[in-house]
Design a protein around this motif. Structure first.
Motif, PDB file in Angstrom:
ATOM      1  N   ALA A 193       5.565   2.247 -10.057  1.00 47.76           N
ATOM      2  CA  ALA A 193       5.440   1.799  -8.817  1.00 47.76           C
ATOM      3  C   ALA A 193       5.676   0.226  -8.239  1.00 47.76           C
ATOM      4  O   ALA A 193       6.696   0.279  -7.695  1.00 47.76           O
ATOM      5  N   ALA A 194       5.300   0.090  -9.428  1.00 48.65           N
ATOM      6  CA  ALA A 194       5.333  -1.865  -8.900  1.00 48.65           C
ATOM      7  C   ALA A 194       6.524  -2.218  -9.150  1.00 48.65           C
ATOM      8  O   ALA A 194       7.123  -3.301  -7.928  1.00 48.65           O
ATOM      9  N   ALA A 195       7.619  -1.384  -9.739  1.00 45.44           N
ATOM     10  CA  ALA A 195       8.348  -1.768 -10.022  1.00 45.44           C
ATOM     11  C   ALA A 195      10.056  -2.101  -9.304  1.00 45.44           C
ATOM     12  O   ALA A 195      10.832  -1.879  -9.216  1.00 45.44           O
ATOM     13  N   GLY A 196       9.294  -1.029  -8.162  1.00 46.50           N
ATOM     14  CA  GLY A 196      10.169  -0.566  -7.103  1.00 46.50           C
ATOM     15  C   GLY A 196       9.284  -1.864  -5.881  1.00 46.50           C
ATOM     16  O   GLY A 196       9.958  -0.790  -4.127  1.00 46.50           O
ATOM     17  N   CYS A 197       8.647  -1.791  -5.633  1.00 48.83           N
ATOM     18  CA  CYS A 197       7.391  -2.526  -4.385  1.00 48.83           C
ATOM     19  C   CYS A 197       8.382  -3.626  -3.628  1.00 48.83           C
ATOM     20  O   CYS A 197       9.242  -4.281  -4.256  1.00 48.83           O
ATOM     21  N   GLN A 198       8.624  -3.196  -2.233  1.00 46.64           N
ATOM     22  CA  GLN A 198       9.394  -3.580  -1.556  1.00 46.64           C
ATOM     23  C   GLN A 198       7.995  -3.949  -0.022  1.00 46.64           C
ATOM     24  O   GLN A 198       8.871  -4.458   0.934  1.00 46.64           O
ATOM     25  N   GLY A 199       7.428  -4.498  -0.817  1.00 45.08           N
ATOM     26  CA  GLY A 199       5.971  -5.036   0.568  1.00 45.08           C
ATOM     27  C   GLY A 199       6.279  -6.058   0.565  1.00 45.08           C
ATOM     28  O   GLY A 199       5.227  -6.175   2.251  1.00 45.08           O
ATOM     29  N   CYS A 200       6.415  -7.197   0.858  1.00 47.61           N
ATOM     30  CA  CYS A 200       7.233  -8.220   1.031  1.00 47.61           C
ATOM     31  C   CYS A 200       8.333  -8.973   0.822  1.00 47.61           C
ATOM     32  O   CYS A 200       9.619  -8.066  -0.548  1.00 47.61           O
ATOM     33  N   ASP A 201       8.881  -9.878   1.289  1.00 45.25           N
ATOM     34  CA  ASP A 201       9.897 -10.697   0.690  1.00 45.25           C
ATOM     35  C   ASP A 201      10.717 -10.707  -0.537  1.00 45.25           C
ATOM     36  O   ASP A 201      11.701 -10.985  -0.757  1.00 45.25           O
ATOM     37  N   LEU A 202       9.183 -10.921  -0.892  1.00 45.56           N
ATOM     38  CA  LEU A 202       9.406 -11.672  -2.584  1.00 45.56           C
ATOM     39  C   LEU A 202      10.448 -10.983  -3.448  1.00 45.56           C
ATOM     40  O   LEU A 202      11.077 -11.627  -4.416  1.00 45.56           O
ATOM     41  N   PHE A 203      10.540  -9.470  -3.561  1.00 48.31           N
ATOM     42  CA  PHE A 203      11.858  -8.818  -4.563  1.00 48.31           C
ATOM     43  C   PHE A 203      12.637  -9.074  -4.054  1.00 48.31           C
ATOM     44  O   PHE A 203      13.481  -8.865  -4.737  1.00 48.31           O
ATOM     45  N   ARG A 204      13.262  -9.507  -2.882  1.00 50.14           N
ATOM     46  CA  ARG A 204      15.089  -9.785  -2.704  1.00 50.14           C
ATOM     47  C   ARG A 204      15.543 -11.360  -3.598  1.00 50.14           C
ATOM     48  O   ARG A 204      16.698 -10.958  -4.159  1.00 50.14           O
ATOM     49  N   ASN A 205      14.684 -12.368  -3.913  1.00 51.54           N
ATOM     50  CA  ASN A 205      15.530 -13.153  -4.881  1.00 51.54           C
ATOM     51  C   ASN A 205      14.661 -12.925  -6.531  1.00 51.54           C
ATOM     52  O   ASN A 205      15.513 -13.749  -6.884  1.00 51.54           O
ATOM     53  N   ALA A 206      13.781 -12.300  -6.790  1.00 52.05           N
ATOM     54  CA  ALA A 206      12.712 -12.491  -8.161  1.00 52.05           C
ATOM     55  C   ALA A 206      14.154 -11.451  -8.842  1.00 52.05           C
ATOM     56  O   ALA A 206      14.762 -10.335  -8.190  1.00 52.05           O
ATOM     57  N   THR A 207      14.019 -11.999 -10.149  1.00 52.05           N
ATOM     58  CA  THR A 207      14.317 -11.418 -11.062  1.00 52.05           C
ATOM     59  C   THR A 207      13.938  -9.658 -10.921  1.00 52.05           C
ATOM     60  O   THR A 207      15.002  -7.763 -10.592  1.00 52.05           O
ATOM     61  N   ASP A 241      -1.982 -11.165   1.065  1.00 52.98           N
ATOM     62  CA  ASP A 241      -2.208  -9.774   1.566  1.00 52.98           C
ATOM     63  C   ASP A 241      -1.468  -9.022   1.297  1.00 52.98           C
ATOM     64  O   ASP A 241      -2.602  -7.701   0.919  1.00 52.98           O
ATOM     65  N   ALA A 242       0.341  -9.119   1.734  1.00 50.92           N
ATOM     66  CA  ALA A 242       0.949  -7.728   1.050  1.00 50.92           C
ATOM     67  C   ALA A 242       0.819  -7.421  -0.104  1.00 50.92           C
ATOM     68  O   ALA A 242       0.679  -6.573  -0.483  1.00 50.92           O
ATOM     69  N   CYS A 243       0.398  -8.276  -0.936  1.00 49.87           N
ATOM     70  CA  CYS A 243       0.764  -8.035  -2.465  1.00 49.87           C
ATOM     71  C   CYS A 243      -0.933  -7.501  -3.072  1.00 49.87           C
ATOM     72  O   CYS A 243      -1.105  -6.547  -4.253  1.00 49.87           O
ATOM     73  N   HIS A 244      -2.307  -7.215  -2.408  1.00 44.08           N
ATOM     74  CA  HIS A 244      -3.543  -7.410  -2.483  1.00 44.08           C
ATOM     75  C   HIS A 244      -3.783  -5.781  -3.032  1.00 44.08           C
ATOM     76  O   HIS A 244      -4.051  -5.549  -4.711  1.00 44.08           O
ATOM     77  N   PRO A 245      -3.133  -4.905  -2.738  1.00 43.86           N
ATOM     78  CA  PRO A 245      -3.223  -3.603  -3.406  1.00 43.86           C
ATOM     79  C   PRO A 245      -2.999  -3.209  -4.327  1.00 43.86           C
ATOM     80  O   PRO A 245      -3.472  -3.040  -4.913  1.00 43.86           O
ATOM     81  N   TRP A 246      -1.895  -3.816  -5.055  1.00 40.29           N
ATOM     82  CA  TRP A 246      -1.828  -4.021  -6.408  1.00 40.29           C
ATOM     83  C   TRP A 246      -2.535  -4.218  -7.194  1.00 40.29           C
ATOM     84  O   TRP A 246      -3.545  -4.076  -8.400  1.00 40.29           O
ATOM     85  N   LEU A 247      -3.042  -5.198  -6.576  1.00 36.56           N
ATOM     86  CA  LEU A 247      -4.494  -5.955  -7.519  1.00 36.56           C
ATOM     87  C   LEU A 247      -5.992  -5.193  -7.354  1.00 36.56           C
ATOM     88  O   LEU A 247      -6.796  -4.977  -8.875  1.00 36.56           O
ATOM     89  N   ALA A 248      -5.624  -4.680  -6.381  1.00 34.26           N
ATOM     90  CA  ALA A 248      -6.921  -3.675  -5.605  1.00 34.26           C
ATOM     91  C   ALA A 248      -7.112  -2.489  -6.711  1.00 34.26           C
ATOM     92  O   ALA A 248      -8.229  -2.119  -7.380  1.00 34.26           O
ATOM     93  N   ALA A 275       0.488  -0.991   0.181  1.00 34.19           N
ATOM     94  CA  ALA A 275      -0.102   0.089   0.021  1.00 34.19           C
ATOM     95  C   ALA A 275       0.993   1.222   0.147  1.00 34.19           C
ATOM     96  O   ALA A 275       0.313   1.844  -0.489  1.00 34.19           O
ATOM     97  N   ARG A 276       2.066   1.089   0.713  1.00 38.35           N
ATOM     98  CA  ARG A 276       2.752   2.507   0.865  1.00 38.35           C
ATOM     99  C   ARG A 276       3.150   2.637  -0.518  1.00 38.35           C
ATOM    100  O   ARG A 276       3.905   3.746  -0.677  1.00 38.35           O
ATOM    101  N   PHE A 277       3.704   2.288  -1.773  1.00 34.14           N
ATOM    102  CA  PHE A 277       4.642   2.185  -2.837  1.00 34.14           C
ATOM    103  C   PHE A 277       3.191   2.581  -4.113  1.00 34.14           C
ATOM    104  O   PHE A 277       3.397   2.893  -4.898  1.00 34.14           O
ATOM    105  N   LEU A 278       1.556   2.687  -3.195  1.00 34.59           N
ATOM    106  CA  LEU A 278       1.310   3.280  -4.620  1.00 34.59           C
ATOM    107  C   LEU A 278       1.423   3.972  -5.153  1.00 34.59           C
ATOM    108  O   LEU A 278       1.219   5.392  -4.030  1.00 34.59           O
TER     109      LEU A 278
END
Length: 205
Positions: free
Chosen positions: A25-39, A121-128, A10-13
């Protein structure tokens, strides 16, 4: 529909809600830890105002590498199903409930790992936000993770697939994820059921 708290994504929207601004904006999302290992973040693709929105689970290995949703083997199953159901690809917005690839390493192979409830749940703001901007008439919910994100934890795809249900101002039709067709013992039977659900979506929209 858009979460306005300070948790997860939500804070990255962005202040301006359109698809281009959301994608940047989503390109810089760090709303959960998955961004650390994903390309990279894999955001949705398709036109604003699309009649159909298709929501899957998360990017796979090929999607993570290419930065686009449904470009791997499951995407080919989906494309075939859409064509045979009479749904025009130009009238479809495709995305995932979770925007980063979740995986475990097995040697050099990256093996898909189902996202956790906290990650969904952390990613839901993008989907909403995508739902609010695209404003589809019909949402095709692909698999249990997407159903958890959109229809709640008590919704069961196995029991309620192929049945139009309300989703905000739209209707939703749930079906299996196309990757489940690839994993099925009887792929022809699994694909036939998947296609039947897409045809319900096509008739409903």
């Amino acid at each position: 529909m858009v979460m306005d708290d300070n948790t997860g994504a939500a804070r990255f929207l962005p202040d301006r809600l359109d698809l281009a601004a959301l994608r940047r904006a989503a390109a810089g999302c760090q709303g959960c830890d998955l961004f650390r290992n994903a390309t990279q973040t894999v955001f949705g693709e398709g036109p604003a105002g699309a009649r159909f929105m298709l929501v899957g689970e998360e990017p796979g290995d090929q999607e993570d590498r290419q930065g686009a949703p449904f470009v791997g083997p499951a995407g080919r199953v989906l494309d075939r199903g859409l064509e045979e159901a009479g749904i025009e690809r130009d009238d479809v917005y495709v995305t995932n409930a979770v925007k980063h690839f979740s995986f475990t390493l097995r040697g050099k192979r990256r093996i898909h790992q189902k996202p956790t409830a906290a990650e969904i749940d952390a990613c839901h703001p993008w989907l909403a936000s995508e739902l609010a901007v695209v404003h589809p008439k019909l949402v095709v919910v692909l698999g249990a993770t997407a159903a958890r994100a959109l229809l709640g934890k008590d919704f069961r795809v196995t029991r309620q697939r192929g049945e139009p249900v309300p989703l905000g101002e739209a209707l939703a039709v749930a079906t299996i994820h196309p990757s489940a067709v690839l994993r099925a013992t009887d792929r022809d039977e699994a694909y036939a059921g998947f296609l039947a659900d897409l045809k319900v979506a096509a008739r409903t929209a």
